[in-house]
Design an enzyme around this catalytic site. Sequence first.
Site, short mmCIF file in Angstrom:
data_model
loop_
_atom_site.label_atom_id
_atom_site.label_comp_id
_atom_site.label_asym_id
_atom_site.label_seq_id
_atom_site.Cartn_x
_atom_site.Cartn_y
_atom_site.Cartn_z
N GLU A 119 0.90 -1.18 0.02
CA GLU A 119 0.08 0.12 -0.08
C GLU A 119 0.98 1.29 -0.16
O GLU A 119 1.87 1.15 0.49
CB GLU A 119 -0.90 -0.02 1.42
CG GLU A 119 -0.05 0.36 2.60
CD GLU A 119 -0.75 -0.24 3.92
OE1 GLU A 119 -0.82 -1.51 4.03
OE2 GLU A 119 -1.13 0.55 4.69
N LYS A 155 2.63 4.51 1.03
CA LYS A 155 3.34 5.07 2.24
C LYS A 155 2.84 6.69 2.31
O LYS A 155 3.40 7.40 1.48
CB LYS A 155 4.71 4.94 2.43
CG LYS A 155 5.41 5.20 3.91
CD LYS A 155 6.61 5.04 3.89
CE LYS A 155 7.39 5.53 5.35
NZ LYS A 155 7.33 6.69 5.92
N ASP A 165 2.92 10.50 3.09
CA ASP A 165 3.55 11.45 3.78
C ASP A 165 3.01 12.34 4.32
O ASP A 165 2.57 13.58 4.16
CB ASP A 165 4.45 12.09 2.74
CG ASP A 165 5.76 12.60 3.24
OD1 ASP A 165 6.15 12.34 4.44
OD2 ASP A 165 6.55 13.39 2.53
N TYR A 174 -4.64 2.58 8.56
CA TYR A 174 -3.56 1.51 7.94
C TYR A 174 -3.40 0.37 9.08
O TYR A 174 -2.65 -0.36 8.67
CB TYR A 174 -2.62 1.95 7.10
CG TYR A 174 -1.80 2.79 7.93
CD1 TYR A 174 -1.00 2.56 8.95
CD2 TYR A 174 -1.50 4.01 7.40
CE1 TYR A 174 -0.16 3.40 9.62
CE2 TYR A 174 -0.75 5.12 8.02
CZ TYR A 174 0.25 4.75 9.14
OH TYR A 174 0.86 5.64 9.82
N LYS A 198 11.02 2.81 -0.22
CA LYS A 198 11.01 4.05 -0.61
C LYS A 198 11.47 4.40 -2.16
O LYS A 198 11.83 3.68 -2.78
CB LYS A 198 12.08 4.82 0.37
CG LYS A 198 12.10 4.72 1.81
CD LYS A 198 11.00 5.18 2.44
CE LYS A 198 10.93 6.59 2.74
NZ LYS A 198 11.68 7.18 3.89
N CYS A 251 40.88 20.47 16.24
CA CYS A 251 39.63 20.65 16.45
C CYS A 251 39.26 22.14 16.31
O CYS A 251 40.10 23.10 16.81
CB CYS A 251 39.30 20.31 17.95
SG CYS A 251 37.49 20.53 18.35
N CYS A 310 38.41 23.72 19.79
CA CYS A 310 39.04 23.94 21.04
C CYS A 310 40.55 23.89 20.71
O CYS A 310 41.37 23.64 21.45
CB CYS A 310 38.63 22.99 22.12
SG CYS A 310 39.41 21.19 21.75
N CYS A 359 38.43 15.00 17.64
CA CYS A 359 38.76 15.72 18.65
C CYS A 359 39.26 15.16 19.77
O CYS A 359 38.45 14.31 20.53
CB CYS A 359 37.77 16.78 18.99
SG CYS A 359 38.36 17.85 20.35
N CYS A 383 36.59 20.19 25.51
CA CYS A 383 36.21 20.82 24.31
C CYS A 383 34.86 21.19 24.25
O CYS A 383 33.84 20.50 24.48
CB CYS A 383 36.29 19.65 23.10
SG CYS A 383 35.49 20.27 21.53
S1 IVH Z 1 2.59 0.93 9.06
C1 IVH Z 1 3.85 -1.31 12.90
N1 IVH Z 1 1.65 1.90 6.88
O1 IVH Z 1 5.44 5.50 8.29
C2 IVH Z 1 3.53 -0.55 11.59
N2 IVH Z 1 3.07 3.37 8.19
O2 IVH Z 1 8.17 5.42 8.48
C3 IVH Z 1 3.49 0.64 11.57
N3 IVH Z 1 3.31 5.58 7.19
O3 IVH Z 1 5.37 5.99 11.46
C4 IVH Z 1 3.26 1.62 10.53
N4 IVH Z 1 1.94 5.27 5.71
O4 IVH Z 1 3.45 7.18 10.23
C5 IVH Z 1 2.29 2.34 8.04
N5 IVH Z 1 0.51 2.60 4.78
C6 IVH Z 1 1.33 2.97 6.03
C7 IVH Z 1 1.85 4.17 6.39
C8 IVH Z 1 2.77 4.11 7.32
C9 IVH Z 1 2.83 6.13 6.13
C10 IVH Z 1 4.23 6.12 8.36
C11 IVH Z 1 3.80 6.10 9.65
C12 IVH Z 1 5.02 5.36 10.35
C13 IVH Z 1 6.08 5.79 9.32
C14 IVH Z 1 7.16 4.98 9.39
#
Ligand code: IVH
Length: 765
Positions: free
Chosen positions: A143, A145, A147, A253, A341, A446, A449, A464, A470
């Site tokens: 699914e 991710k 943002d 989710y 990612k 450094c 210092c 350092c 320092c």
């Molecule tokens: S699952 C235990 N699913 O990404 C699993 N997270 O980088 C919990 N996020 O803190 C996360 N879309 O805020 C999950 N489809 C998705 C997501 C998602 C965005 C975020 C979430 C998490 C962060 C981690």
Amino acid sequence: MASPYHWSQRPDRPGGAMTVSEPIEKMTEAEAAQELERLAGLLAQANLAYHTQDAPEISDAEYDALKQRNAEIEAQFPHLKRADSPSEQVGARPGEGFSKVSHAVRMMSLGNAFDDEDVTDFDRSIRKYLGLDTDAPLAYTAEPKIDGLSLSLRYEQGVLVQAATRGDGEVGENVTANARTIADIPARIEGAPEVLEVRGEVYMSHADFAALNTRQEAEGGKLFANPRNAAAGSLRQLDAAITRARPLRFFAYSWGELSEPLAETQMHAIERLASLGFQTNPLTRRCDDLEAMIAHYRDIEAQRATLGYDIDGVVYKLDDLSLQARLGFRSTTPRWAIAHKFPAELAWTRLEAIDIQVGRTGALSPVARLTPVTVGGVVVSNATLHNEDYIAGRDSRGQEIRDGKDIRVGDWVQVYRAGDVIPKIADVDLSKRPEDAQPFDFPTQCPECGSPAIREEGDAVRRCTGGVICPAQAVEKLKHFVSRAAFDIEGLGAKQVEQFHADGWIREPADIFELRSRYGEGLQQLKNREGWGEKSATNLFQAIDDKRRIPLARLIFALGIRHVGEVGAKDLALHYRDWDAMAAALDTARPAALAHRAADTAEEQERQQAQAEGRRARISDTRAAVISAQEVPPEAAAAWADLIGVDGIGATLGLSLSDAFANTDERAAFDRLTAHLTVIPPDAPARDSPVAGKTVVFTGSLEKMTRAEAKARAEALGAKVAGSVSKKTDLLVAGPGAGSKLKTAQSLGIETLDEDGWLTLIEGL
Ligand code: IVH
């Protein structure tokens, strides 16, 4: 418990007799001052009731009217503006003023995969953990991710009773009132388990983000850099009326505490959340194999630009929830999920300068100062350059990177961002290099210092050697000390630490706990400082006092000892359980630690000599000779073996810890600090577990579970898992093929079980 009512629905809400409106134009100065005082009191009380006690006493409209009146009087009589003026407090520092919420189930983050190979490795490691063949069927969900920022919604008997941000995963902020203003978040749901915590992402669409910024611009308000910042800034508003005016959305989710399971698979659980009335992402798919996962990733990537909201990758989750439960979690991430990612975003710009920053362990880190450039919607003006080799075009093993191109001040460089990570420099365009550009001369002293900065054999980083003298190291250590995973002192962040250090108020952690007695008398001295009022000063002293009781693991982590991270600190705390016991054990182990280091040095020399002479290196003989020459007392050898035998603690961490405790200046600073503290031992292991508090060693091959799973299970039951057998071992679990560990255990008379015996012992737990 949070009130299930929004303020306007509270049957016991008092009337609004608070907005007395004497005309401002006719006020005398004395009346104005008196009225400002009254308004400050009313608004402070309203804030407290609303945010901390979660029991609002006045309506949003009444609250707004009081604030408006305060602002008008201040505009008329600017010189009467109070140090604790309400106009400075609310909204100016979002985050402060929210009450805290302990998550019933920790909110996790996700590990990252950056290419298809990382995803294959993820699948492989899951199969290995579960003991599954490469071709055994194993389904995942995939699914987008989102943002945005994560939010946990708690429903009891179908009523939304609490909404909390992630915070540090354990404790977040109570944003219930704000969450109630979001249309995608139902206030009531039908047919849900009695307790249901729904987790998901709050985000803002591209269209709403653009409209918000246009509005902000017209009103002279703050412009947001990207939809994520806008969503975060809008959700974390002390004034829920502001949140209501911002078009936030929510995708569900995941989940936290549940009184009964939602389903047997991830996919069905998401479908169940959708049927309860939550928005779930329409691009969520069940994938039967890696190929389908990667195909879906490509498909989502192709749609990215037209989705209308920001996503930064694809999340894969193991579909079978019983397998998810078996896999469990690492310290902050699940083993059963990963974020794949999207490739980093890129831009070209000019490198204006290279600055050197000194970190808490003395590391000299080069930072690129860039002509500001937008990379994926964010303006970037700094980037990390890692270390001197990276600038010179080499990796840590001396191999060429960027085809060996070095980086020079004046160069045209390619900047990239990958997720939240600090921007990096990927490449240099030699055709645009100014003729007079010089190779970068990495400092050997450094810059803070002046102490020599030395690069030890095998270390990529120059450090350092100034130690406590320092100032840069001292400040960074202090920042680390007050950081979230360490002492987490509210109101004492990096900025305040820098200021207090610059003024000589805080030089070492112990000074924090003496602030009140030294400078807080009558609060006058602190109040007189810029940015501090009576309230913030009182709050700071209270926040410091709250941390005089501190869990042992946090204390160990807070010291900022090199190589001792959060997980290592937890392992040490679980093992020693007591600060004084740990310190005493380290003192006892010191001669053995020194012998170990001497043996390391001798080993390295022997390797080099053997290579020069074209023969095999005699490693174990060399080490044994050095160690016996050091005449290590047996109790030292035992204490050292005990330390580095703790699972997850190796000789590198052990040596670093030993050095810190043996350094007289550092040790004295630890003593001064702990004199102010009550150190809380780690939670006692589950009492009804037969292995609680026992030290267990696994050896040989296990057939019904993998080694990692066995370790995680044993630890969850309160056992310590060690890598080697010693007198301290209580139980050895030996599978087929067990060798020397089994023999040692037998000779020491240690209880030994086979895998089935172990499973019977922990059955039903
Ligand atoms: S699952 C235990 N699913 O990404 C699993 N997270 O980088 C919990 N996020 O803190 C996360 N879309 O805020 C999950 N489809 C998705 C997501 C998602 C965005 C975020 C979430 C998490 C962060 C981690």
